[in-house]
Design a protein around this motif. Sequence first.
Motif, PDB file in Angstrom:
ATOM      1  N   ALA A  90       0.815  -1.222   0.000  1.00 51.02           N
ATOM      2  CA  ALA A  90       0.000   0.000   0.000  1.00 51.02           C
ATOM      3  C   ALA A  90       0.845   1.268   0.000  1.00 51.02           C
ATOM      4  O   ALA A  90       0.527   2.234  -0.675  1.00 51.02           O
ATOM      5  N   CYS A  91       1.916   1.271   0.739  1.00 46.65           N
ATOM      6  CA  CYS A  91       2.735   2.481   0.858  1.00 46.65           C
ATOM      7  C   CYS A  91       3.696   2.675  -0.311  1.00 46.65           C
ATOM      8  O   CYS A  91       4.434   3.667  -0.338  1.00 46.65           O
ATOM      9  N   ASP A  92       3.710   1.754  -1.265  1.00 48.30           N
ATOM     10  CA  ASP A  92       4.614   1.863  -2.413  1.00 48.30           C
ATOM     11  C   ASP A  92       3.923   2.323  -3.688  1.00 48.30           C
ATOM     12  O   ASP A  92       4.554   2.352  -4.743  1.00 48.30           O
ATOM     13  N   PHE A  93       2.632   2.658  -3.626  1.00 47.05           N
ATOM     14  CA  PHE A  93       1.968   3.259  -4.787  1.00 47.05           C
ATOM     15  C   PHE A  93       2.628   4.611  -5.036  1.00 47.05           C
ATOM     16  O   PHE A  93       3.015   5.303  -4.095  1.00 47.05           O
ATOM     17  N   GLU A  94       2.772   4.985  -6.294  1.00 45.06           N
ATOM     18  CA  GLU A  94       3.405   6.264  -6.601  1.00 45.06           C
ATOM     19  C   GLU A  94       2.637   6.982  -7.688  1.00 45.06           C
ATOM     20  O   GLU A  94       1.936   6.368  -8.482  1.00 45.06           O
ATOM     21  N   ALA A  95       2.818   8.293  -7.724  1.00 45.53           N
ATOM     22  CA  ALA A  95       2.188   9.112  -8.753  1.00 45.53           C
ATOM     23  C   ALA A  95       2.980   9.021 -10.049  1.00 45.53           C
ATOM     24  O   ALA A  95       4.210   9.044 -10.044  1.00 45.53           O
ATOM     25  N   LYS A  96       2.263   8.892 -11.143  1.00 45.19           N
ATOM     26  CA  LYS A  96       2.846   8.905 -12.485  1.00 45.19           C
ATOM     27  C   LYS A  96       2.539  10.296 -13.048  1.00 45.19           C
ATOM     28  O   LYS A  96       1.372  10.712 -13.082  1.00 45.19           O
ATOM     29  N   HIS A  97       3.578  11.031 -13.466  1.00 43.74           N
ATOM     30  CA  HIS A  97       3.317  12.413 -13.877  1.00 43.74           C
ATOM     31  C   HIS A  97       4.531  13.065 -14.537  1.00 43.74           C
ATOM     32  O   HIS A  97       5.653  12.591 -14.427  1.00 43.74           O
ATOM     33  N   ARG A  98       4.247  14.166 -15.197  1.00 43.48           N
ATOM     34  CA  ARG A  98       5.246  15.164 -15.604  1.00 43.48           C
ATOM     35  C   ARG A  98       4.698  16.487 -15.084  1.00 43.48           C
ATOM     36  O   ARG A  98       3.573  16.864 -15.411  1.00 43.48           O
ATOM     37  N   THR A  99       5.457  17.158 -14.267  1.00 42.04           N
ATOM     38  CA  THR A  99       4.972  18.350 -13.580  1.00 42.04           C
ATOM     39  C   THR A  99       5.977  19.485 -13.697  1.00 42.04           C
ATOM     40  O   THR A  99       7.189  19.258 -13.638  1.00 42.04           O
ATOM     41  N   VAL A 100       5.442  20.688 -13.849  1.00 40.28           N
ATOM     42  CA  VAL A 100       6.257  21.902 -13.825  1.00 40.28           C
ATOM     43  C   VAL A 100       5.694  22.807 -12.744  1.00 40.28           C
ATOM     44  O   VAL A 100       4.478  22.981 -12.643  1.00 40.28           O
ATOM     45  N   ILE A 101       6.580  23.351 -11.937  1.00 39.70           N
ATOM     46  CA  ILE A 101       6.212  24.344 -10.933  1.00 39.70           C
ATOM     47  C   ILE A 101       7.075  25.566 -11.173  1.00 39.70           C
ATOM     48  O   ILE A 101       8.294  25.443 -11.342  1.00 39.70           O
ATOM     49  N   GLY A 102       6.439  26.726 -11.187  1.00 38.55           N
ATOM     50  CA  GLY A 102       7.185  27.950 -11.436  1.00 38.55           C
ATOM     51  C   GLY A 102       6.751  29.083 -10.530  1.00 38.55           C
ATOM     52  O   GLY A 102       5.681  29.041  -9.911  1.00 38.55           O
ATOM     53  N   PHE A 103       7.603  30.092 -10.489  1.00 34.22           N
ATOM     54  CA  PHE A 103       7.340  31.306  -9.722  1.00 34.22           C
ATOM     55  C   PHE A 103       7.544  32.495 -10.636  1.00 34.22           C
ATOM     56  O   PHE A 103       8.391  32.467 -11.529  1.00 34.22           O
ATOM     57  N   GLY A 104       6.778  33.535 -10.394  1.00 32.39           N
ATOM     58  CA  GLY A 104       6.937  34.734 -11.206  1.00 32.39           C
ATOM     59  C   GLY A 104       6.083  35.865 -10.690  1.00 32.39           C
ATOM     60  O   GLY A 104       5.591  35.839  -9.556  1.00 32.39           O
ATOM     61  N   ASN A 105       5.918  36.853 -11.563  1.00 30.02           N
ATOM     62  CA  ASN A 105       5.109  38.020 -11.244  1.00 30.02           C
ATOM     63  C   ASN A 105       3.958  38.119 -12.224  1.00 30.02           C
ATOM     64  O   ASN A 105       4.152  37.966 -13.429  1.00 30.02           O
ATOM     65  N   ALA A 106       2.774  38.391 -11.700  1.00 30.23           N
ATOM     66  CA  ALA A 106       1.588  38.583 -12.529  1.00 30.23           C
ATOM     67  C   ALA A 106       1.567  40.024 -13.015  1.00 30.23           C
ATOM     68  O   ALA A 106       1.700  40.956 -12.228  1.00 30.23           O
ATOM     69  N   VAL A 107       1.404  40.181 -14.334  1.00 23.14           N
ATOM     70  CA  VAL A 107       1.346  41.506 -14.950  1.00 23.14           C
ATOM     71  C   VAL A 107       0.031  41.605 -15.710  1.00 23.14           C
ATOM     72  O   VAL A 107      -0.270  40.741 -16.552  1.00 23.14           O
ATOM     73  N   PHE A 108      -0.759  42.639 -15.429  1.00 20.69           N
ATOM     74  CA  PHE A 108      -2.000  42.853 -16.160  1.00 20.69           C
ATOM     75  C   PHE A 108      -1.670  43.437 -17.521  1.00 20.69           C
ATOM     76  O   PHE A 108      -1.049  44.491 -17.621  1.00 20.69           O
ATOM     77  N   VAL A 109      -2.064  42.725 -18.574  1.00 21.38           N
ATOM     78  CA  VAL A 109      -1.755  43.139 -19.947  1.00 21.38           C
ATOM     79  C   VAL A 109      -2.759  44.204 -20.365  1.00 21.38           C
ATOM     80  O   VAL A 109      -3.967  43.963 -20.348  1.00 21.38           O
ATOM     81  N   GLU A 110      -2.254  45.358 -20.765  1.00 17.39           N
ATOM     82  CA  GLU A 110      -3.106  46.457 -21.214  1.00 17.39           C
ATOM     83  C   GLU A 110      -3.037  46.647 -22.724  1.00 17.39           C
ATOM     84  O   GLU A 110      -3.995  47.105 -23.336  1.00 17.39           O
ATOM     85  N   ASP A 111      -1.901  46.287 -23.328  1.00 17.58           N
ATOM     86  CA  ASP A 111      -1.713  46.448 -24.765  1.00 17.58           C
ATOM     87  C   ASP A 111      -2.674  45.535 -25.523  1.00 17.58           C
ATOM     88  O   ASP A 111      -2.689  44.320 -25.313  1.00 17.58           O
ATOM     89  N   ILE A 148       8.010  34.737 -15.800  1.00 10.54           N
ATOM     90  CA  ILE A 148       8.593  33.633 -15.041  1.00 10.54           C
ATOM     91  C   ILE A 148       9.966  34.021 -14.484  1.00 10.54           C
ATOM     92  O   ILE A 148      10.843  34.461 -15.211  1.00 10.54           O
ATOM     93  N   GLU A 149      10.131  33.820 -13.174  1.00 10.98           N
ATOM     94  CA  GLU A 149      11.415  34.051 -12.512  1.00 10.98           C
ATOM     95  C   GLU A 149      12.206  32.761 -12.359  1.00 10.98           C
ATOM     96  O   GLU A 149      13.415  32.754 -12.492  1.00 10.98           O
TER      97      GLU A 149
END
Length: 158
Positions: A90-111, A148-149
Amino acid sequence: MHPHGPMRRKERQITEMAEIADILKLGKVMNIALSDDNVPFTVPVFYAYDGKAVYFHSSLAGTKIAIMKKNSKICFSVSLDNGHLESDKACDFEAKHRTVIGFGNAVFVEDEAEKTKALDLIVALFTDKKFEYPANSLRGTAVIRIDIESVKGKKHGI
């Protein structure tokens, strides 16, 4: 300390930016995490990646808009190929995945041109049809660009 510390399971880390970019280009739903006075808020959004930044759209009002106006720091995640790897234990089940995690700044696009380009990228995830965006619709839609930072990728079972 920045949350993007060293990855504990180095054998699962995606080190090639091209592979990280592929995951960002293939995904359609991204979870964004925001913080309002140390209170976390997370929400899924449709998004598109143009090779440099991530874009999503929203109404002009609501919780995420109010938070981003106060605090532009944003964390995002995209996960593909979700599933699981079974085991006899039971404790050896694992997630199958490809994942990206990122950090950055949100900018409101006006153009208007950038806003239209971002909406075209998002719509293209769902259809080959081309659309015109009436001026009142563009004015009534928020388009947010995540500059993206830092970004990391991880995969397992693929």
